[in-house]
Motif scaffolding. Structure first.
Motif, PDB file in Angstrom:
ATOM      1  N   TYR A  34       0.824  -1.212   0.000  1.00 36.58           N
ATOM      2  CA  TYR A  34       0.000   0.000   0.000  1.00 36.58           C
ATOM      3  C   TYR A  34       0.854   1.255   0.000  1.00 36.58           C
ATOM      4  O   TYR A  34       1.954   1.270   0.560  1.00 36.58           O
ATOM      5  CB  TYR A  34      -0.887   0.021   1.252  1.00 36.58           C
ATOM      6  CG  TYR A  34      -1.890  -1.099   1.272  1.00 36.58           C
ATOM      7  CD1 TYR A  34      -3.013  -1.035   0.458  1.00 36.58           C
ATOM      8  CD2 TYR A  34      -1.702  -2.210   2.092  1.00 36.58           C
ATOM      9  CE1 TYR A  34      -3.936  -2.063   0.465  1.00 36.58           C
ATOM     10  CE2 TYR A  34      -2.620  -3.240   2.103  1.00 36.58           C
ATOM     11  CZ  TYR A  34      -3.731  -3.168   1.293  1.00 36.58           C
ATOM     12  OH  TYR A  34      -4.642  -4.183   1.292  1.00 36.58           O
ATOM     13  N   ALA A  35       0.312   2.320  -0.604  1.00 34.72           N
ATOM     14  CA  ALA A  35       0.981   3.620  -0.543  1.00 34.72           C
ATOM     15  C   ALA A  35       0.783   4.190   0.855  1.00 34.72           C
ATOM     16  O   ALA A  35      -0.250   3.978   1.480  1.00 34.72           O
ATOM     17  CB  ALA A  35       0.363   4.553  -1.570  1.00 34.72           C
ATOM     18  N   HIS A  36       1.804   4.858   1.368  1.00 39.34           N
ATOM     19  CA  HIS A  36       1.671   5.486   2.688  1.00 39.34           C
ATOM     20  C   HIS A  36       1.736   7.000   2.560  1.00 39.34           C
ATOM     21  O   HIS A  36       1.929   7.522   1.449  1.00 39.34           O
ATOM     22  CB  HIS A  36       2.729   4.928   3.657  1.00 39.34           C
ATOM     23  CG  HIS A  36       4.144   5.015   3.167  1.00 39.34           C
ATOM     24  ND1 HIS A  36       4.814   6.214   3.045  1.00 39.34           N
ATOM     25  CD2 HIS A  36       5.020   4.057   2.749  1.00 39.34           C
ATOM     26  CE1 HIS A  36       6.036   5.987   2.604  1.00 39.34           C
ATOM     27  NE2 HIS A  36       6.198   4.680   2.403  1.00 39.34           N
ATOM     28  N   LEU A 285      10.429  -0.265   7.172  1.00 38.17           N
ATOM     29  CA  LEU A 285      10.648   0.003   8.600  1.00 38.17           C
ATOM     30  C   LEU A 285       9.361  -0.221   9.411  1.00 38.17           C
ATOM     31  O   LEU A 285       9.393  -0.223  10.643  1.00 38.17           O
ATOM     32  CB  LEU A 285      11.148   1.433   8.817  1.00 38.17           C
ATOM     33  CG  LEU A 285      12.574   1.734   8.345  1.00 38.17           C
ATOM     34  CD1 LEU A 285      12.882   3.222   8.450  1.00 38.17           C
ATOM     35  CD2 LEU A 285      13.600   0.939   9.157  1.00 38.17           C
ATOM     36  N   GLY A 286       8.253  -0.385   8.709  1.00 40.07           N
ATOM     37  CA  GLY A 286       6.988  -0.669   9.413  1.00 40.07           C
ATOM     38  C   GLY A 286       6.486   0.505  10.245  1.00 40.07           C
ATOM     39  O   GLY A 286       5.717   0.323  11.181  1.00 40.07           O
ATOM     40  N   ASN A 287       6.910   1.716   9.908  1.00 41.44           N
ATOM     41  CA  ASN A 287       6.456   2.889  10.675  1.00 41.44           C
ATOM     42  C   ASN A 287       5.534   3.753   9.821  1.00 41.44           C
ATOM     43  O   ASN A 287       5.541   4.966   9.905  1.00 41.44           O
ATOM     44  CB  ASN A 287       7.660   3.712  11.146  1.00 41.44           C
ATOM     45  CG  ASN A 287       8.504   4.201   9.973  1.00 41.44           C
ATOM     46  OD1 ASN A 287       8.216   3.878   8.830  1.00 41.44           O
ATOM     47  ND2 ASN A 287       9.525   4.972  10.264  1.00 41.44           N
ATOM     48  N   MET A 288       4.777   3.089   8.959  1.00 37.41           N
ATOM     49  CA  MET A 288       4.000   3.880   8.014  1.00 37.41           C
ATOM     50  C   MET A 288       2.532   4.005   8.397  1.00 37.41           C
ATOM     51  O   MET A 288       1.973   3.145   9.066  1.00 37.41           O
ATOM     52  CB  MET A 288       4.108   3.259   6.633  1.00 37.41           C
ATOM     53  CG  MET A 288       3.478   1.874   6.549  1.00 37.41           C
ATOM     54  SD  MET A 288       3.562   1.294   4.851  1.00 37.41           S
ATOM     55  CE  MET A 288       1.964   0.507   4.689  1.00 37.41           C
ATOM     56  N   TYR A 289       1.965   5.118   7.996  1.00 37.54           N
ATOM     57  CA  TYR A 289       0.521   5.317   8.092  1.00 37.54           C
ATOM     58  C   TYR A 289      -0.003   5.496   6.692  1.00 37.54           C
ATOM     59  O   TYR A 289       0.667   6.095   5.852  1.00 37.54           O
ATOM     60  CB  TYR A 289       0.178   6.578   8.889  1.00 37.54           C
ATOM     61  CG  TYR A 289       0.630   6.538  10.313  1.00 37.54           C
ATOM     62  CD1 TYR A 289       0.015   5.684  11.231  1.00 37.54           C
ATOM     63  CD2 TYR A 289       1.660   7.358  10.744  1.00 37.54           C
ATOM     64  CE1 TYR A 289       0.434   5.648  12.548  1.00 37.54           C
ATOM     65  CE2 TYR A 289       2.086   7.335  12.067  1.00 37.54           C
ATOM     66  CZ  TYR A 289       1.471   6.476  12.959  1.00 37.54           C
ATOM     67  OH  TYR A 289       1.886   6.438  14.253  1.00 37.54           O
ATOM     68  N   ARG A 290      -1.207   5.009   6.484  1.00 37.86           N
ATOM     69  CA  ARG A 290      -1.845   5.221   5.187  1.00 37.86           C
ATOM     70  C   ARG A 290      -2.857   6.362   5.320  1.00 37.86           C
ATOM     71  O   ARG A 290      -3.222   6.741   6.437  1.00 37.86           O
ATOM     72  CB  ARG A 290      -2.556   3.934   4.757  1.00 37.86           C
ATOM     73  CG  ARG A 290      -1.574   2.814   4.468  1.00 37.86           C
ATOM     74  CD  ARG A 290      -2.287   1.486   4.352  1.00 37.86           C
ATOM     75  NE  ARG A 290      -3.371   1.546   3.387  1.00 37.86           N
ATOM     76  CZ  ARG A 290      -4.355   0.659   3.314  1.00 37.86           C
ATOM     77  NH1 ARG A 290      -4.390  -0.364   4.153  1.00 37.86           N
ATOM     78  NH2 ARG A 290      -5.299   0.776   2.419  1.00 37.86           N
TER      79      ARG A 290
END
Ligand code: AMP
Ligand code: ZN
Length: 470
Positions: A34-36, A285-290
């Motif tokens: 997914y785009a963040h 890094l798994g620090n994303m918000y969508r």
């Protein structure tokens, strides 16, 4: 218009190759996830650039690629195939995965009011263009065939690394540690133009025939092949994230200019990252918000767009929920102003006309100066709080919003406010001005009893049943 050119490391006057026209290419997403909202920042700035150019009268042709074919985890030729890894995670085929995330990417961009590119080109749909370009490089002696891949011979291109300012000798030392054993590269910095189906790629799902055997293209070649296909061998503007400078764009320049013997791109523009806790927001890094995470919390996607506008594109922007809250509140004020302003035009004094012209000039000067949107926003607020008539403020605001893209023109009046409520609001304001706050509050309750709320904003009290954008 002035733009910072990564190639010259200077802010330069923008002069297009063809009068009145701009060819612009944007490196698009790799569609395996997914785009963040970090992507959002980057693509909103491309959109702002395009809008400023269009507003200034240029006819812009905007081309964006979609990387839907084997692109490895590292920018260099190392690691796993991102798309195959993504597909395995989704339990879908690589083709279905790409399809799903392309759709998702453009839906996210629509939410952020990013205008769709004129051409969206997929790597998998342009294999002949890529093999043709590789063939030119092989024929001219810039590329060589090996049992595992066709590589670009960096040593044959003396200007390699000009974009990042890195010397080839330094790159060689840095690259040496990454070289996989068994590589047939002549030089560790050489990069793959065409991967063959051997070794770790033996079972690669996406594959095509080529003069060098079955395989698939390297990542960098797609952007050269597709940008030149749609914009010509030399074009005006190429954008990307700043992470693309040392490898991806450096390689694009090398392979394009080696093949054509012409300059590839006149202006290179790179944007800084959206950060979280001091780190780049990223899938890995798994620090994303969508965008969906943001809207689920009750924010308007336009608040995110407003937040992006508050930082210059070449400066990193730290994402925090409190900065988004501040952006939402600023956006609300602009929406409220837009919604509440229904005054008729009055004839203006010379002094006020001059003021309007000055605001116009200052706003355009800011955004035309290497996209200085933080300064542009400062002019917006100074104008909104000024003493020019509201009608003219609104006209300026809606005109500028063709560039800002905050969707102010679509802000709807959310219900007609009856005369009675308006009269009560006037009484309340008079009481407040007289310092009679207890009485004013009683009148506010009468307004609320009629189904309306009253909010004191930077531009005065506004009666409404507020609900963001229509
Ligand atoms: P990717 O899909 O990761 O290849 O990224 C597509 C584009 O988004 C590239 O130009 C990246 O530089 C950019 N990008 C990725 N993460 C961020 C971020 N956190 N902030 C700004 N741009 C980003
Ligand atoms: Zn690219």
């Amino acid at each position: 218009m002035k733009l910072f050119n990564t190639l010259t490391r200077e802010v330069e006057e923008f002069v297009p190759l063809k009068k009145g026209k701009v060819g612009m290419y944007t490196c698009g997403p790799t569609v395996y996830d997914y785009a963040h909202i970090g992507h959002g920042r980057k693509y909103v700035y491309d959109d702002l650039l395009k809008r400023v150019l269009t507003y200034s009268g240029f006819g812009v042709t905007h081309v964006q690629n979609v990387t839907d074919v084997g692109h490895l985890v590292s920018d260099a030729d190392e690691g796993e195939d991102k798309l195959e890894t993504g597909a395995a995670k989704m339990g879908k085929s690589v083709w279905e995965t790409a399809e799903m995330f392309i759709k998702g990417f453009y839906e996210t961009m629509d939410k952020l009011n990013v205008l769709r590119p004129d051409v969206v080109c997929r790597a998998t749909e342009h294999i002949p263009e890529q093999t043709e370009l590789i063939k030119r490089l092989v024929d001219k002696g810039f590329a060589y065939d090996t049992p595992e891949a066709v590589y670009f011979d960096v040593a044959k291109f003396p200007r390699y690394g000009e974009l990042s300012g890195q010397r080839l000798a330094d790159k060689l030392v840095a690259a040496r540690q990454e070289v996989q054993t068994g590589s047939h590269k002549k030089n560790p910095v050489d990069f793959a133009l065409w991967f063959k189906l051997i070794g770790r790629f033996e079972k690669h799902v996406m594959k095509w025939e080529s003069p060098w055997g079955a395989g698939f293209p390297g990542w960098h070649i797609e952007c050269s092949a597709m940008s030149m296909r749609y914009l010509g061998e030399t074009f005006d503007i190429h954008t990307g994230g700043e992470d693309h400078i040392p490898v991806h764009h450096t390689n694009e320049i090398a392979q394009s200019e080696a093949a054509t013997g012409k300059p590839f791109v006149k202006y290179w523009m790179h944007s800084a990252f959206l950060m979280v806790d001091g780190q780049k927001m990223s899938k890995s890094l798994g620090n994303m918000y969508r965008v969906e995470d943001v809207t689920e919390k009750g924010f308007d996607p336009m608040a995110l767009r407003y937040l992006y506008l508050t930082a210059h594109y070449r400066t990193p922007l730290s994402f925090t929920w409190s900065s988004l809250t501040a952006a939402q509140s600023a956006l609300d004020k602009l929406c409220e102003f837009t919604r509440a302003t229904r005054e008729l035009r009055v004839s203006l004094s010379k002094e006020k006309l001059k003021k309007i012209d000055q605001f116009k000039a200052r706003f355009l000067q800011a955004v035309n100066n290497d996209l200085n949107f933080p300064q542009g926003l400062a002019v917006v607020w100074e104008m909104v709080k000024s003493n020019i008539p509201d009608y003219d403020k609104l006209e300026l605001l809606l005109d500028w919003d063709q560039i800002l893209g905050l969707g102010l023109a679509s802000v709807q009046e959310t219900g007609v406010v009856p005369e009675e409520a308006k009269k009560l609001a006037g009484e309340r304001e008079a009481l407040r001005k007289a310092g009679k706050f207890v009485e004013a509050d009683k009148v506010r309750m009468q307004i609320e009893a009629r189904g309306f709320t009253i909010k004191d904003t930077a531009i005065g009290p506004v009666i409404k049943s507020f609900s963001s954008h229509s």
